[in-house]
Structure formats: structure tokens, C-alpha cells
Design a protein around this motif. Structure first.
Motif, PDB file in Angstrom:
ATOM      1  N   GLN A  97       0.839  -1.190   0.000  1.00 54.68           N
ATOM      2  CA  GLN A  97       0.000   0.000   0.000  1.00 54.68           C
ATOM      3  C   GLN A  97       0.879   1.248   0.000  1.00 54.68           C
ATOM      4  OE1 GLN A  97      -2.544   0.250   3.426  1.00 54.68           O
ATOM      5  NE2 GLN A  97      -3.595   2.104   2.727  1.00 54.68           N
ATOM      6  N   THR A  98       0.438   2.277  -0.695  1.00 48.59           N
ATOM      7  CA  THR A  98       1.188   3.533  -0.730  1.00 48.59           C
ATOM      8  C   THR A  98       0.385   4.643  -0.039  1.00 48.59           C
ATOM      9  OG1 THR A  98       0.261   4.104  -2.899  1.00 48.59           O
ATOM     10  CG2 THR A  98       2.360   2.928  -2.868  1.00 48.59           C
ATOM     11  N   PHE A  99       1.106   5.642   0.451  1.00 49.29           N
ATOM     12  CA  PHE A  99       0.493   6.759   1.162  1.00 49.29           C
ATOM     13  C   PHE A  99       0.988   8.067   0.559  1.00 49.29           C
ATOM     14  CE2 PHE A  99       0.652   3.146   3.971  1.00 49.29           C
ATOM     15  CZ  PHE A  99      -0.585   3.155   4.614  1.00 49.29           C
ATOM     16  N   ASP A 100       0.143   9.092   0.624  1.00 48.59           N
ATOM     17  CA  ASP A 100       0.516  10.393   0.062  1.00 48.59           C
ATOM     18  C   ASP A 100       1.663  11.035   0.833  1.00 48.59           C
ATOM     19  OD1 ASP A 100      -1.420  10.205  -1.902  1.00 48.59           O
ATOM     20  OD2 ASP A 100      -2.950  11.216  -0.694  1.00 48.59           O
ATOM     21  N   ASP A 101       1.658  10.887   2.153  1.00 48.82           N
ATOM     22  CA  ASP A 101       2.714  11.472   2.969  1.00 48.82           C
ATOM     23  C   ASP A 101       3.977  10.628   2.848  1.00 48.82           C
ATOM     24  OD1 ASP A 101       3.389  13.416   5.372  1.00 48.82           O
ATOM     25  OD2 ASP A 101       4.095  11.416   5.936  1.00 48.82           O
ATOM     26  N   ALA A 102       5.080  11.267   2.480  1.00 50.35           N
ATOM     27  CA  ALA A 102       6.327  10.528   2.227  1.00 50.35           C
ATOM     28  C   ALA A 102       6.822   9.800   3.466  1.00 50.35           C
ATOM     29  CB  ALA A 102       7.393  11.479   1.706  1.00 50.35           C
ATOM     30  N   THR A 103       6.711  10.426   4.635  1.00 48.54           N
ATOM     31  CA  THR A 103       7.185   9.792   5.866  1.00 48.54           C
ATOM     32  C   THR A 103       6.334   8.579   6.205  1.00 48.54           C
ATOM     33  OG1 THR A 103       8.004  11.907   6.709  1.00 48.54           O
ATOM     34  CG2 THR A 103       7.631  10.155   8.320  1.00 48.54           C
ATOM     35  N   ASP A 104       5.016   8.727   6.110  1.00 48.29           N
ATOM     36  CA  ASP A 104       4.127   7.595   6.371  1.00 48.29           C
ATOM     37  C   ASP A 104       4.382   6.476   5.374  1.00 48.29           C
ATOM     38  OD1 ASP A 104       2.966   8.985   8.446  1.00 48.29           O
ATOM     39  OD2 ASP A 104       1.228   9.644   7.272  1.00 48.29           O
TER      40      ASP A 104
END
Length: 251
Positions: A97-104
Motif C-alpha cells: 500500500q502507498t500513502f501520500d505522505d512521504a514519511t508515512d
């Protein structure tokens, strides 16, 4: 310069204007070209990973094989890959899964990588795309992140001086082919022989060779500046590696 292998794209103004104090390239093979074209010192600064903060030697891993990033066409369909893995008794995980926030996103990615024994990745020599170099082979952050999380990279590894200098024997499982059925036979045999020590070796070797802090240390040296937080974190890495060496000596 992360994609330093695109040497034919070095802008003329950069090579003539003398606007840089130092140039760092990710590929050792590129140093001669950049040195010839840039009026500034050029150093090799390979890819890394945040091993100290996000790496793992997790001995209990839910997945035998994780698909991550660009793959050859035969490996592109995660559903059929999962079915073929299941027929061999292998536990497969498709695209994370990918997230918009780079750190997350990075935290989540490193978490799932630390749950995999093997991570699938192929050199652009055998799995090219419209954004990869047509001739030069190299590794990217997906290789270093996988290793930092303790996983072994399974696929067809790049053949380059940088890779040979940076990685170690346990870092890769060379399938010798992009064929999914043939590759899974190699992976199935490797999974049967896998032990938690393999994850620990990859994690510790990554701390020693791949942590970004070693790269930052080179930059700090070049710029001749103080970086007390960096030195403190490098000291933490050294303490972990010293404990490893002491344990090996006792053993």
C-alpha cells in the motif's frame, strides 16, 4: 546526483559555471565522466537507507516473497503470482500500500519489507522500461530499503562495479532468469533453507554499509562542518556493530 548514470544529460552551464563546491554521484563508474566535466571535486556517494531508525532483523516473517516496484511482464500480475506461489507452498504478498505522505509511506514500506524473507527486484538489463537507462545497470532505494529491513533481494541483480563494492553475498538471490515458474523453483528451495540469521546478517551489513548517515558523514567532511546529532547517531550504529563483533567472537 542520484541518477548520475545519465552522463549525457550533464548541463553545460553546470560543467562550465563552477557553481558547485562538490559533486556526489551514486554510481562509482560515473566518477571519471563527472570529474572530467565538472570543475569541482567528485566523490562516490551510493544509495542508502534509514537502517538505524527503520531497519529490522525481525526473525519472524509472514511472507516468503514480496513484490515491490517495477517487474518483468511475467511477474506483473500479483494475483496470478500469488496463485503460482501458493501451489508451491510459498506465502506471497503483492504491491505494498502507498500513502501520500512521504514519511508515512516510507515507514509503512519498511514495515512490510521487514515482514518478508525475499523481495523481488530485477536489473533494468532484463526488466527495462521507458525511464530506465538502456545500457547502464544500477541499484536504487528499493534494493537498499529491502536489505535494511533484513530481506534478501531475489531476481536478477545488476552487474556493476558499484554493486560489487557495496553489496555482500547474502544480499541477493540470483534467479538467473525472468521466467516466473523457473524463478519460483529457485525461491522455493531458498525458502526451505532460510534461517533468521539471514535477516540478521542483512540488517547488520546494511547498518555497516548502507545507512544514509555514513553518506551524510562524507558530505559533512567535504563541507568541513560540525554535525553533533549525526555523530551521535553514528555512535549508536557503531555500538550495535561492536556488540555484533563481540557476540561473534564469543561464539
Amino acid at each position: 546526483m542520484f541518477d548520475s548514470f545519465w552522463t549525457d544529460a550533464i548541463p553545460r552551464f553546470a560543467s562550465k559555471a563552477g557553481v558547485f563546491d562538490h559533486v556526489f554521484v551514486t554510481e562509482k563508474e560515473d566518477m571519471a565522466t563527472w570529474t572530467r566535466m565538472m570543475p569541482a571535486p567528485v566523490r562516490w556517494l551510493p544509495w542508502g537507507s534509514d537502517v538505524l531508525r527503520l531497519g529490522s532483523a525481525n526473525p519472524q516473517r509472514r511472507f516468503d516473497l514480496l513484490r515491490f516496484g517495477r517487474q518483468p511482464p511475467e511477474w506483473e500480475d500479483d494475483r496470478s503470482s500469488a496463485t503460482e506461489c501458493e501451489s508451491r507452498g510459498l506465502r506471497f504478498q503483492g504491491r505494498p500500500q502507498t500513502f501520500d505522505d512521504a514519511t508515512d509511506n516510507e515507514r509503512s514500506l519498511m514495515g512490510i519489507l521487514s515482514d518478508a524473507r525475499y523481495v523481488l527486484a530485477f536489473s533494468n538489463r532484463v526488466a527495462a522500461s521507458d525511464y530506465t537507462h538502456p545500457r547502464r545497470e544500477y541499484i536504487t532505494g528499493r534494493w537498499t530499503d529491502a536489505l535494511g529491513a533484513g530481506a534478501t533481494v531475489a531476481g536478477v541483480p545488476p552487474r556493476s562495479e558499484s554493486v560489487q563494492s557495496l553489496l555482500w553475498d547474502e544480499a541477493t538471490l540470483d534467479l538467473g532468469t525472468i521466467s516466473r515458474s523457473e524463478g519460483l523453483e529457485v525461491i522455493a528451495r531458498a525458502v526451505r533453507e532460510w534461517t533468521p540469521m539471514q535477516a540478521r546478517v542483512n540488517y547488520l551489513k546494511s547498518l555497516e554499509r548502507l545507512d544514509w548517515r555514513w553518506r551524510f558523514k562524507e558530505i559533512v567532511r567535504a563541507l568541513d562542518v560540525d554535525a553533533p546529532l549525526l555523530e551521535a547517531e553514528l555512535s549508536r550504529i557503531s555500538q550495535i556493530l561492536d556488540r555484533r563483533d563481540a557476540t561473534s567472537a564469543i561464539g
